[in-house]
Motif scaffolding. Structure first.
Motif, PDB file in Angstrom:
ATOM      1  N   VAL A   1      27.890 -26.860  46.342  1.00 23.58           N
ATOM      2  CA  VAL A   1      28.915 -27.828  45.938  1.00 23.58           C
ATOM      3  C   VAL A   1      29.917 -28.026  47.071  1.00 23.58           C
ATOM      4  O   VAL A   1      30.173 -27.110  47.849  1.00 23.58           O
ATOM      5  CB  VAL A   1      29.619 -27.368  44.643  1.00 23.58           C
ATOM      6  CG1 VAL A   1      30.479 -26.138  44.879  1.00 23.58           C
ATOM      7  CG2 VAL A   1      30.452 -28.498  44.052  1.00 23.58           C
ATOM      8  N   GLY A   2      30.453 -29.239  47.134  1.00 20.25           N
ATOM      9  CA  GLY A   2      31.430 -29.514  48.173  1.00 20.25           C
ATOM     10  C   GLY A   2      32.438 -30.569  47.741  1.00 20.25           C
ATOM     11  O   GLY A   2      32.143 -31.424  46.890  1.00 20.25           O
ATOM     12  N   TYR A   3      33.656 -30.476  48.260  1.00 18.88           N
ATOM     13  CA  TYR A   3      34.704 -31.453  47.974  1.00 18.88           C
ATOM     14  C   TYR A   3      35.361 -31.768  49.313  1.00 18.88           C
ATOM     15  O   TYR A   3      36.022 -30.926  49.923  1.00 18.88           O
ATOM     16  CB  TYR A   3      35.719 -30.852  47.003  1.00 18.88           C
ATOM     17  CG  TYR A   3      36.809 -31.803  46.568  1.00 18.88           C
ATOM     18  CD1 TYR A   3      36.667 -32.568  45.409  1.00 18.88           C
ATOM     19  CD2 TYR A   3      38.002 -31.930  47.281  1.00 18.88           C
ATOM     20  CE1 TYR A   3      37.666 -33.422  44.990  1.00 18.88           C
ATOM     21  CE2 TYR A   3      38.997 -32.776  46.881  1.00 18.88           C
ATOM     22  CZ  TYR A   3      38.839 -33.537  45.725  1.00 18.88           C
ATOM     23  OH  TYR A   3      39.832 -34.377  45.316  1.00 18.88           O
ATOM     24  N   LEU A   4      35.118 -32.988  49.787  1.00 19.39           N
ATOM     25  CA  LEU A   4      35.566 -33.337  51.133  1.00 19.39           C
ATOM     26  C   LEU A   4      36.434 -34.588  51.058  1.00 19.39           C
ATOM     27  O   LEU A   4      36.098 -35.541  50.352  1.00 19.39           O
ATOM     28  CB  LEU A   4      34.337 -33.620  52.012  1.00 19.39           C
ATOM     29  CG  LEU A   4      34.370 -33.109  53.451  1.00 19.39           C
ATOM     30  CD1 LEU A   4      34.650 -31.616  53.512  1.00 19.39           C
ATOM     31  CD2 LEU A   4      33.047 -33.429  54.143  1.00 19.39           C
ATOM     32  N   LEU A   5      37.545 -34.568  51.782  1.00 15.91           N
ATOM     33  CA  LEU A   5      38.381 -35.768  51.831  1.00 15.91           C
ATOM     34  C   LEU A   5      37.689 -36.821  52.683  1.00 15.91           C
ATOM     35  O   LEU A   5      36.999 -36.497  53.655  1.00 15.91           O
ATOM     36  CB  LEU A   5      39.759 -35.433  52.403  1.00 15.91           C
ATOM     37  CG  LEU A   5      40.620 -34.556  51.493  1.00 15.91           C
ATOM     38  CD1 LEU A   5      41.922 -34.188  52.202  1.00 15.91           C
ATOM     39  CD2 LEU A   5      40.904 -35.249  50.176  1.00 15.91           C
ATOM     40  N   LYS A   6      37.896 -38.070  52.329  1.00 17.37           N
ATOM     41  CA  LYS A   6      37.174 -39.145  52.993  1.00 17.37           C
ATOM     42  C   LYS A   6      37.550 -39.271  54.468  1.00 17.37           C
ATOM     43  O   LYS A   6      36.795 -39.820  55.263  1.00 17.37           O
ATOM     44  CB  LYS A   6      37.433 -40.468  52.271  1.00 17.37           C
ATOM     45  CG  LYS A   6      36.575 -40.622  51.025  1.00 17.37           C
ATOM     46  CD  LYS A   6      36.543 -42.061  50.582  1.00 17.37           C
ATOM     47  CE  LYS A   6      35.505 -42.239  49.486  1.00 17.37           C
ATOM     48  NZ  LYS A   6      35.539 -43.623  48.969  1.00 17.37           N
TER      49      LYS A   6
ATOM     50  N   LEU B   1      27.979 -33.150  46.830  1.00 15.69           N
ATOM     51  CA  LEU B   1      29.127 -33.272  47.726  1.00 15.69           C
ATOM     52  C   LEU B   1      29.954 -34.479  47.284  1.00 15.69           C
ATOM     53  O   LEU B   1      29.470 -35.606  47.285  1.00 15.69           O
ATOM     54  CB  LEU B   1      28.661 -33.455  49.177  1.00 15.69           C
ATOM     55  CG  LEU B   1      29.771 -33.754  50.196  1.00 15.69           C
ATOM     56  CD1 LEU B   1      30.832 -32.649  50.206  1.00 15.69           C
ATOM     57  CD2 LEU B   1      29.188 -33.939  51.591  1.00 15.69           C
ATOM     58  N   VAL B   2      31.181 -34.196  46.880  1.00 16.19           N
ATOM     59  CA  VAL B   2      32.061 -35.272  46.413  1.00 16.19           C
ATOM     60  C   VAL B   2      32.994 -35.670  47.545  1.00 16.19           C
ATOM     61  O   VAL B   2      33.665 -34.817  48.129  1.00 16.19           O
ATOM     62  CB  VAL B   2      32.868 -34.823  45.175  1.00 16.19           C
ATOM     63  CG1 VAL B   2      33.936 -35.836  44.846  1.00 16.19           C
ATOM     64  CG2 VAL B   2      31.931 -34.623  43.988  1.00 16.19           C
ATOM     65  N   LEU B   3      32.981 -36.946  47.888  1.00 15.42           N
ATOM     66  CA  LEU B   3      33.931 -37.470  48.875  1.00 15.42           C
ATOM     67  C   LEU B   3      35.124 -38.039  48.112  1.00 15.42           C
ATOM     68  O   LEU B   3      34.953 -38.858  47.211  1.00 15.42           O
ATOM     69  CB  LEU B   3      33.264 -38.567  49.714  1.00 15.42           C
ATOM     70  CG  LEU B   3      32.076 -38.113  50.558  1.00 15.42           C
ATOM     71  CD1 LEU B   3      31.486 -39.298  51.314  1.00 15.42           C
ATOM     72  CD2 LEU B   3      32.491 -37.020  51.531  1.00 15.42           C
ATOM     73  N   SER B   4      36.303 -37.576  48.484  1.00 16.81           N
ATOM     74  CA  SER B   4      37.474 -37.932  47.674  1.00 16.81           C
ATOM     75  C   SER B   4      38.629 -38.428  48.537  1.00 16.81           C
ATOM     76  O   SER B   4      38.788 -38.027  49.684  1.00 16.81           O
ATOM     77  CB  SER B   4      37.927 -36.701  46.881  1.00 16.81           C
ATOM     78  OG  SER B   4      39.170 -36.951  46.278  1.00 16.81           O
ATOM     79  N   GLN B   5      39.412 -39.305  47.972  1.00 13.38           N
ATOM     80  CA  GLN B   5      40.633 -39.700  48.656  1.00 13.38           C
ATOM     81  C   GLN B   5      41.847 -38.951  48.098  1.00 13.38           C
ATOM     82  O   GLN B   5      42.966 -39.257  48.419  1.00 13.38           O
ATOM     83  CB  GLN B   5      40.863 -41.214  48.583  1.00 13.38           C
ATOM     84  CG  GLN B   5      40.823 -41.837  47.219  1.00 13.38           C
ATOM     85  CD  GLN B   5      39.431 -42.318  46.852  1.00 13.38           C
ATOM     86  OE1 GLN B   5      38.521 -41.519  46.662  1.00 13.38           O
ATOM     87  NE2 GLN B   5      39.251 -43.620  46.789  1.00 13.38           N
ATOM     88  N   TYR B   6      41.598 -38.013  47.168  1.00 12.70           N
ATOM     89  CA  TYR B   6      42.703 -37.301  46.536  1.00 12.70           C
ATOM     90  C   TYR B   6      42.815 -35.878  47.059  1.00 12.70           C
ATOM     91  O   TYR B   6      41.886 -35.100  46.949  1.00 12.70           O
ATOM     92  CB  TYR B   6      42.517 -37.240  45.014  1.00 12.70           C
ATOM     93  CG  TYR B   6      42.240 -38.563  44.368  1.00 12.70           C
ATOM     94  CD1 TYR B   6      43.121 -39.640  44.550  1.00 12.70           C
ATOM     95  CD2 TYR B   6      41.118 -38.746  43.582  1.00 12.70           C
ATOM     96  CE1 TYR B   6      42.860 -40.857  43.944  1.00 12.70           C
ATOM     97  CE2 TYR B   6      40.855 -39.956  42.976  1.00 12.70           C
ATOM     98  CZ  TYR B   6      41.728 -41.015  43.162  1.00 12.70           C
ATOM     99  OH  TYR B   6      41.479 -42.199  42.580  1.00 12.70           O
ATOM    100  N   LEU B   7      43.984 -35.558  47.579  1.00  9.73           N
ATOM    101  CA  LEU B   7      44.236 -34.178  47.981  1.00  9.73           C
ATOM    102  C   LEU B   7      44.787 -33.444  46.764  1.00  9.73           C
ATOM    103  O   LEU B   7      45.987 -33.216  46.646  1.00  9.73           O
ATOM    104  CB  LEU B   7      45.239 -34.158  49.145  1.00  9.73           C
ATOM    105  CG  LEU B   7      45.672 -32.789  49.685  1.00  9.73           C
ATOM    106  CD1 LEU B   7      44.474 -31.907  49.994  1.00  9.73           C
ATOM    107  CD2 LEU B   7      46.517 -32.948  50.922  1.00  9.73           C
ATOM    108  N   GLU B   8      43.898 -33.170  45.826  1.00 12.05           N
ATOM    109  CA  GLU B   8      44.296 -32.497  44.595  1.00 12.05           C
ATOM    110  C   GLU B   8      43.340 -31.340  44.352  1.00 12.05           C
ATOM    111  O   GLU B   8      42.195 -31.540  43.947  1.00 12.05           O
ATOM    112  CB  GLU B   8      44.226 -33.463  43.397  1.00 12.05           C
ATOM    113  CG  GLU B   8      45.160 -34.658  43.472  1.00 12.05           C
ATOM    114  CD  GLU B   8      46.597 -34.302  43.124  1.00 12.05           C
ATOM    115  OE1 GLU B   8      46.890 -33.119  42.862  1.00 12.05           O
ATOM    116  OE2 GLU B   8      47.424 -35.237  43.132  1.00 12.05           O
ATOM    117  N   PRO B   9      43.778 -30.094  44.576  1.00 10.48           N
ATOM    118  CA  PRO B   9      42.886 -28.950  44.379  1.00 10.48           C
ATOM    119  C   PRO B   9      42.263 -28.912  42.987  1.00 10.48           C
ATOM    120  O   PRO B   9      41.163 -28.406  42.828  1.00 10.48           O
ATOM    121  CB  PRO B   9      43.816 -27.749  44.599  1.00 10.48           C
ATOM    122  CG  PRO B   9      44.903 -28.264  45.478  1.00 10.48           C
ATOM    123  CD  PRO B   9      45.089 -29.694  45.094  1.00 10.48           C
TER     124      PRO B   9
END
Lengths: 218, 617
Positions: free
Chosen positions: A104-109, A82-90
């Motif tokens: 797998v996961g991609y979540l905004l912080k 699970l990646v925590l990201s500050q980027y709203l980039e698909p």
């Protein structure tokens, strides 16, 4: 079933502790914490946890987290990421998926303001599914509004499509939309037909098909 | 009007410093010599001299005087004027010999013939062959021998050999006929030899002549050689007559008369030739016009060619060699630093005058822009040399200005590129600071808030608190979102991490109209190129969405190997004016700073095309 073991990585101690606390309170076992990408890779190799929660932006460089996450996906397919990201980039999310949406996961912080969102994503991933941030899916869906197929969907159908793409289970989607699972199944058949996609009974393959469809440029 | 004292041409010279002063002195001297001549002629007339003698006497002397004045006026850089004036004065001194009055006649006889010495000096000066030393020793020897003859005639000869019936010589302190005769014969023989030697120097010069410019000097030198011949003949005749008592060339009249007149003409040839030479070179500056007109076309300044110019494509040095007619001429350029470079641009020693190689500085002596090292004979053409120096000075100063301008331009171009690169770095740093600083703190705040929420849920907190905490969470989320957009606007992280293609795809995704993206980029490019391309596409798409009313846009970015080509087209109504607003204009400036260009073609009803090209160093 034993507790789900988690490695948490973030170069900020405070964030690391906060994430660990939420996960621990949610019933996960925090087996280790890492402050950089290399440490995380070593810990994952050694401990083989069920899940790694990592910051996308971590030393070395400013994208060490994403690189290490991809490396774990490649080396240890059984380990959820699970990646925590500050980027709203698909593009980051799509790259992270690679060829599959398993574990797998991609979540905004910003989701960290609600413990349930993090826990929900962690549970979906450890259950073998995926968790793509609604904002990311929304950007993909909105980017496709030029597409005739998408414009043929009703608002309700579009909501359902987004929830599918985010990686939610049918039951969760039905609950959110306030409909029965039967109704949802009928609706998703209609959606897939309208998009010209083959409806796959496998949830992960269905999610992937939707995401790839959304990301396809034209 | 000629100004032989023009700045820059007077350096490296050993002649009178101020031409104005030497002209004034020459005028005064001319007046003096003329008065002297007049007095002499009056005395002659009173002594009953025949008219033909008076005429010859007047014309010969005054020819020297007039030539001296002309030379002093137009050739102040060489001492020809004073020498010719001295010749005139010395001519009249000699004229007192046959005047028939005591003391004056003896003095005249003793100092007769010195103008030939002055003429010889002038001839050697003009030929200046093999440096000054040998020539000077010839003149010194000649002067010594003539002085010996003067001593003999003045102190030993009594009565003076001026004809029958002369009173005793009052200066003859050591009157002794054999000594006087011996001195007369020997000194005259030596003089004849020395005059011939001086003449030979002139002949050698005439034979060795290679410089076109020296042609103007040729008649003068030839005349000088003839005059030396005449002087040698007279000296030999004196020796002969003294030794034998007969004439060396004893011709019957009228042949004798013709012979005497020939000698008279010989004497006046030098001043006449000199004046003719001066007058001839006065018109030479006319050839400067085509040179000046061709300046723009000579190599080194590279301007528009002048139609029909004889000097087109010539280097400045070649043009100067051609106009001045001196193939040996060398142009050296002075650098601002005080060093000198050859025409080929190689460093050379500072130019100096050595022997016949004369140095004429171009520009002021303190800050010369260059110099000609040339044949000394060019000094005979001061107007021409002055003109060429003036024209070449302009050209060299132009070269300097061009070079300075180019250097400045290079510096501006380089500094603009540095500024753009620095801006790029600054933006990236800012983006990182936002993510690692403010945004990180917001995340920490959210985690703290989350903790507070779970505490509130677990305790007996008033229900209001949970609602307020929820509202706070929403605010924090909104702040995070805004900060994220701000950071992306400053410098998108995806551009740095994933490259131009991913960043542009993201732009297209977020656009409010369908944007077709075609990317032909296989590699990562320099950060400043990537970001400039990214912001160009972003600005073009923003314009399209805001003003063009377009329904569709297309972005094409291709890496050609040495540059990036960008094209953004839409099907709107146009209105993207690079002069309007700062967006596209600023990007155009950025492109220029990187050596690229930005074009906006407003097709009005046929959409707008923004195209740009950025070179990749």
């Amino acid at each position: 079933m034993s507790e789900l073991r988690v490695v948490v990585a973030d170069d900020s101690v405070v964030v690391r502790r906060g994430v660990s606390r939420i996960l621990a309170e949610g019933g996960f076992e925090i087996v280790a914490e890492a402050g950089d990408a290399d440490e995380m890779l070593a810990l994952v190799s050694a401990l083989r946890p069920h899940l790694v929660v990592t910051d996308i932006r971590m030393p070395p460089g400013t994208s060490g987290g994403l690189g290490a996450a991809l490396e774990i996906r490649r080396l240890h397919p059984a380990v959820g990421v699970l990646v925590l990201s500050q980027y709203l980039e698909p593009d980051y999310a799509i790259r992270l998926l690679g060829r599959g949406v398993d574990r797998v996961g991609y979540l905004l912080k910003e989701r960290l303001s609600d413990a349930q969102e993090l826990l929900d994503a962690a549970r979906r991933i450890t259950a073998g599914g995926s968790a793509i941030d609604p904002a990311v899916v929304d950007e993909l869906v909105r980017a496709r509004r030029r597409d005739d197929h998408i414009s043929r969907l009703t608002d309700r159908e579009r909501q359902a499509l987004a929830l599918i793409a985010e990686g939610h289970s049918n039951r969760a989607i039905a609950e959110r939309l306030g409909i029965t699972i039967k109704t949802l199944e009928g609706m998703s058949s209609a959606i897939f037909a309208k998009l010209g996609l083959e409806d796959d009974p496998d949830r992960n393959r269905r999610v992937l098909a939707v995401l790839m469809y959304l990301d396809d440029p034209m | 009007m000629a100004h032989p004292g023009f700045p820059g041409c007077a350096a490296a010279t050993d002649v009178p410093a101020s031409p104005e002063m030497s002209r004034r002195a020459a005028s005064v001297a001319t007046a003096g010599v003329t008065l002297f001549a007049f007095a002499t002629l009056v005395l002659h007339g009173a002594s009953g001299a025949p008219t033909s003698f008076l005429f010859a006497e007047a014309v010969t002397g005054m020819t020297f005087v007039v030539a001296g004045l002309v030379a002093a006026w137009y050739r102040p850089t060489i001492p020809a004027g004073p020498i010719l004036l001295a010749c005139g004065a010395l001519w009249y001194v000699g004229g007192y010999a046959p005047i028939g009055r005591p003391v004056l006649a003896e003095l005249g006889f003793a100092f007769e013939g010195y103008y030939d010495l002055a003429l010889g000096f002038l001839l050697l000066l003009l030929t200046a062959l093999g440096g000054g030393l040998r020539s000077l020793s010839l003149i010194a020897a000649l002067a010594a021998v003539m002085a010996a003859r003067t001593v003999g005639r003045l102190l030993f000869l009594d009565p003076p050999a001026l004809g029958p019936g002369y009173p005793p010589n009052p200066f003859a302190l050591f009157a002794d006929q054999p000594t006087a005769d011996g001195l007369e014969v020997l000194s005259n023989l030596a003089m004849a030899v020395l005059f011939i030697l001086v003449g030979a120097v002139g002949v050698r010069r005439l034979m060795a002549d290679g410089v076109v410019a020296r042609r103007a000097r040729r008649p003068i030198i030839a005349a000088g050689v003839l005059a030396m011949g005449g002087a040698a003949f007279r000296a030999a005749e004196y020796a002969w007559a003294t030794a034998t008592g007969t004439l060396l060339v004893d011709l019957p009249d009228p042949a004798h008369e013709v012979f005497q007149w020939s000698l008279f003409v010989l004497r006046t040839l030098v001043p006449i030739a000199f004046v003719a030479g001066v007058l001839r070179t006065r018109g030479e500056a006319g050839v400067l016009a085509p040179l000046a007109a061709s300046l723009g076309t000579t190599a080194g300044s590279g301007d528009v060619p002048t139609e029909g110019s004889a000097f087109r494509g010539m280097s400045l040095g070649d043009a100067a060699r051609r106009v001045l007619g001196d193939p040996s001429l060398v142009l050296v350029r002075a650098r601002q630093a005080g060093t000198w470079v050859s025409e080929a641009g190689l460093p050379v020693d500072p130019p100096r005058t050595v022997g016949d190689r004369w140095t004429t500085l171009i520009g002021t002596p303190d800050t010369p822009v260059g110099a000609f090292v040339h044949d000394r004979a060019l000094l005979d053409h001061p107007e021409l040399l002055e003109g060429v120096v003036a024209v070449v000075r302009l050209a060299l100063e132009n070269e300097r200005l061009d070079a300075a301008l180019q250097a400045q331009l290079d510096e501006v171009v380089a500094s603009r590129a540095r500024i753009v690169a620095a801006t790029e770095e600054e933006r990236r740093r800012l983006e990182r600071d936002l993510h690692d600083g403010a945004q990180q703190r917001l995340v920490v705040a959210m985690l703290a808030l989350q903790e507070a929420r779970s505490l509130a849920a677990a305790s007996e907190a008033p229900p209001d608190l949970a609602v307020r905490l929820d509202a706070l969470a929403e605010e924090l989320t909104a702040a995070t979102r805004e900060l994220r957009e701000l950071a992306r606007g400053i410098h998108p992280a995806i551009l740095e991490h994933e490259g131009l293609g991913a960043a542009i795809t993201g732009l297209a995704r977020r656009a409010s109209i369908p944007v077709e993206v075609r990317l032909d980029i296989e590699r990562r490019l320099p950060p400043v190129v990537e970001s400039t391309a990214y912001f160009t596409v972003a600005e073009a798409l923003t314009n399209t969405q805001r003003y063009a009313g377009a329904s569709h846009a297309m972005v094409h970015v291709a890496d050609t190997g040495h540059g990036l080509e960008i094209e953004v087209t839409d099907d709107g109504i146009g209105g993207a004016d690079p002069g309007r607003g700062t967006g596209l204009r600023g990007l155009g400036d950025r492109m220029h700073a990187l050596g690229g260009e930005l074009q906006v073609r407003d097709g009005h009803d046929h959409g707008t095309t923004v195209s740009a090209r950025i070179p990749i160093a």
